[in-house]
Write a protein that holds these residues in place. Sequence first.
Motif, short mmCIF file in Angstrom:
data_model
loop_
_atom_site.label_atom_id
_atom_site.label_comp_id
_atom_site.label_asym_id
_atom_site.label_seq_id
_atom_site.Cartn_x
_atom_site.Cartn_y
_atom_site.Cartn_z
N LYS A 22 1.27 0.76 0.95
CA LYS A 22 0.87 1.86 1.82
C LYS A 22 0.38 3.05 0.99
CE LYS A 22 4.07 0.72 5.56
NZ LYS A 22 5.37 1.01 6.15
N LYS A 41 5.98 -2.86 -0.05
CA LYS A 41 5.27 -2.39 1.14
C LYS A 41 4.96 -0.89 1.02
CE LYS A 41 6.70 -4.05 5.28
NZ LYS A 41 7.59 -4.69 6.27
N ARG A 64 -5.17 -13.21 -2.73
CA ARG A 64 -4.35 -12.48 -1.76
C ARG A 64 -2.85 -12.62 -2.03
NH1 ARG A 64 -7.54 -13.50 4.04
NH2 ARG A 64 -9.48 -12.56 3.33
N GLU A 103 0.12 -4.34 9.65
CA GLU A 103 -0.18 -5.48 8.80
C GLU A 103 -1.68 -5.80 8.85
OE1 GLU A 103 2.52 -8.57 9.95
OE2 GLU A 103 4.26 -7.37 9.40
N ALA A 104 -2.11 -6.56 7.83
CA ALA A 104 -3.54 -6.77 7.61
C ALA A 104 -4.25 -7.44 8.79
CB ALA A 104 -3.75 -7.60 6.36
N ASN A 140 -15.26 -5.76 -2.75
CA ASN A 140 -14.07 -5.38 -1.97
C ASN A 140 -12.85 -6.12 -2.49
OD1 ASN A 140 -14.96 -3.56 0.15
ND2 ASN A 140 -16.21 -5.28 0.86
N TYR A 141 -11.71 -5.47 -2.46
CA TYR A 141 -10.47 -6.14 -2.84
C TYR A 141 -9.85 -6.79 -1.61
CZ TYR A 141 -10.89 -4.17 -7.44
OH TYR A 141 -11.34 -3.89 -8.69
N GLU A 142 -9.02 -7.80 -1.86
CA GLU A 142 -8.42 -8.54 -0.77
C GLU A 142 -7.10 -7.90 -0.33
OE1 GLU A 142 -9.50 -11.03 0.90
OE2 GLU A 142 -11.14 -11.85 -0.29
N GLN A 143 -6.74 -8.11 0.95
CA GLN A 143 -5.41 -7.71 1.40
C GLN A 143 -4.38 -8.62 0.72
OE1 GLN A 143 -8.02 -8.74 3.23
NE2 GLN A 143 -7.37 -9.57 5.19
N LYS A 145 -16.14 -7.92 4.65
CA LYS A 145 -16.08 -7.89 3.18
C LYS A 145 -17.44 -8.23 2.56
CE LYS A 145 -11.28 -8.29 2.01
NZ LYS A 145 -10.64 -8.40 3.33
N ILE A 186 -5.83 4.20 -6.32
CA ILE A 186 -5.64 3.86 -4.91
C ILE A 186 -6.79 2.97 -4.42
CG2 ILE A 186 -4.31 5.91 -4.22
CD1 ILE A 186 -7.02 6.97 -3.05
N TYR A 187 -6.47 2.22 -3.38
CA TYR A 187 -7.49 1.45 -2.68
C TYR A 187 -7.89 2.26 -1.45
CZ TYR A 187 -5.90 -2.34 -5.65
OH TYR A 187 -5.57 -3.11 -6.73
N TRP A 237 4.54 0.68 -1.72
CA TRP A 237 3.47 0.79 -2.72
C TRP A 237 2.12 0.41 -2.12
CZ3 TRP A 237 0.33 -2.93 -5.31
CH2 TRP A 237 -0.41 -2.41 -6.39
N THR A 264 -0.87 3.11 -1.89
CA THR A 264 -2.13 2.86 -2.61
C THR A 264 -3.24 2.39 -1.66
OG1 THR A 264 -1.36 0.63 -3.15
CG2 THR A 264 -1.02 2.34 -4.82
N GLY A 265 -2.96 2.44 -0.36
CA GLY A 265 -4.01 2.16 0.62
C GLY A 265 -4.38 0.70 0.76
N GLN A 266 -3.43 -0.20 0.48
CA GLN A 266 -3.75 -1.63 0.57
C GLN A 266 -3.24 -2.25 1.87
OE1 GLN A 266 -3.57 -3.89 -3.32
NE2 GLN A 266 -2.16 -2.24 -3.78
N ASN A 267 -4.05 -3.11 2.43
CA ASN A 267 -3.62 -3.87 3.61
C ASN A 267 -2.78 -5.05 3.17
OD1 ASN A 267 -5.18 -2.26 5.37
ND2 ASN A 267 -7.01 -3.38 4.75
N TYR A 268 -1.83 -5.45 4.02
CA TYR A 268 -0.97 -6.57 3.62
C TYR A 268 -0.53 -7.39 4.83
CZ TYR A 268 2.65 -3.23 5.06
OH TYR A 268 3.39 -2.33 5.77
N TYR A 269 -0.25 -8.65 4.55
CA TYR A 269 0.35 -9.55 5.53
C TYR A 269 1.87 -9.38 5.48
CZ TYR A 269 -4.14 -11.99 5.60
OH TYR A 269 -5.46 -12.31 5.73
N ARG A 270 2.54 -9.91 6.48
CA ARG A 270 4.00 -9.81 6.48
C ARG A 270 4.56 -10.58 5.28
NH1 ARG A 270 6.10 -11.34 12.04
NH2 ARG A 270 4.50 -9.80 12.44
N ASN A 311 -12.83 -1.98 1.12
CA ASN A 311 -11.56 -1.98 0.38
C ASN A 311 -11.87 -1.86 -1.11
OD1 ASN A 311 -8.83 -2.03 -0.06
ND2 ASN A 311 -8.59 -4.23 0.26
#
Lengths: 222, 275
Positions: free
Chosen positions: A112, A108, A56, B163-164, A11-14, B199, B213-214, A110, A114-120, B205
């Motif tokens: 979204k 942000k 991350r 957000e995550a 799994n990839y990280e947020q 995970k 894309i992820y 990008w 590419t389906g990646q989760n992110y922190y603020r 993910n």
Amino acid sequence: MNPFGGESPENYEQKCLCVLVLDVSASMQGAPIASLNQGLIDFQYEVIKDYTASNRLEVSIIIFGSEVWAIQPPALVSTFDMPQLTTRGSTKLVDAVRLAIKQIEDRKQWYKATGQNYYRPMIILMTDGEPDNDQDVKGLAMEIYHGVQNKKFLFYAIGVQNYNHAKLAQICHPATPPMPLDRLQFSAFFKWLSNSIGVITKSKEGEKISMPPVSGWTQMEL
Amino acid sequence: MSEEIDWIVVWASAIGGLHAKENLPCQDACLVKNLGKGWGIATLADGAGSCENSHKGAEQCVQLAIQHFANLIHQKEWIEKNFLPYETEWKKLASEQLLLVKQDLQIFAQQNAITLESLSCTLIVLVYSPLGLLLTHIGDGRAGYFNTKAEWHSLMTPFRGEEANQTIFITSEFAENIGIKLIKEEIQAFCLLSDGCEKAAFECNLYDKEKNIYYDPNRPFPKFFNPNILALKGLEKQQKSQNEMNQLWQNFLQNGNPQLQHEPDDKTLILGVRK
């Protein structure tokens, strides 16, 4: 011997984006720019040591003097060589921060797309001066206020040596006023920043977290 | 038929790296209750990091969930009647039980002079039976099941904010965001986990090189679960006690593989396997 075992998937990280907006105006020449360069190298080293943060944290670097240069696009810290900064010209601070805000929005989008989760995302501004006279300080202050208020990004400003505290305070959100860097303790600051990001990238929404002690460079609350 | 079916269930919570470093309590909690005749309830709660009493909230929540959902099953005589409700009925009944949990949590808050919000946590409740599974949840985490064709499937989609690290809690206005799932078929195994384990145990993910894309397949990872099903059956054959199995399971969750070892968040995983 524990009979339980099992592989984990890849799994990839947020992601957590930190935009460093750095003053390289002429007044930073000499010891300040040398200390800043060393601080950046130390920062990279510290982040890479942290397994989670290094997977991350994305860092981008914008520098400003008489112009604004985006010298490092957002990327995981381990994937690029830290640039060696040199001084150049005046202080287009407002333009630089605006570019950082735009970069955050773009990233942000990008994330979204590419389906990646992110922190603020967060912006760290470091300056030893004050913006040039032609810079729209009031306009930027409004953008930062609304951006922070609406949880679009976090914004922190660090004042170096003879910076104009009143002017910088005008730009910052009231909840996070500028903080003075003690002498040229860039390395201490960046070490603290990497530790703090390590904590943030492991935290949950709104989590009350104990930041590392700020002794060595200033007082700062996140 | 139902009387012949029984389950081996193992459950534990392990503190995450960040909370251990900060000397904070584990904010996850989990509990399993065997109701007999192949029926049981498994539940886990993940306390909100932002709330100072969320570890107490999680602990209370799992106990209250067991209490209210067990009452429901007994009142409806599902075990005696060998019956699972239809989805609409389950949704209504599950919502009512979750509201009862919230009300009792409010009472607990008042008795202890603390705010309800300070007890915030997510909650997953799974009723397992010889006929299939009933699941309800508020917030994030994952759940899955292993069918008789030896296929793993997910049981829920975690609620996530922009957000995550954002989700909703039992203390939130959750009426519009209650997750429901009903599986009416015999199954071989099930799992429930907090997001600190996702995970390690779920494909959640992944990167698609062609599309750049992820994406989140939300799929239990067979190479994680299948060896543990065998291990659990092996321990049962060795007649290990529930406490011994749970302790081994907790040790595994603490540092059983590199992903678990490096995980900063608290980790809870319940694994149930038909004997």
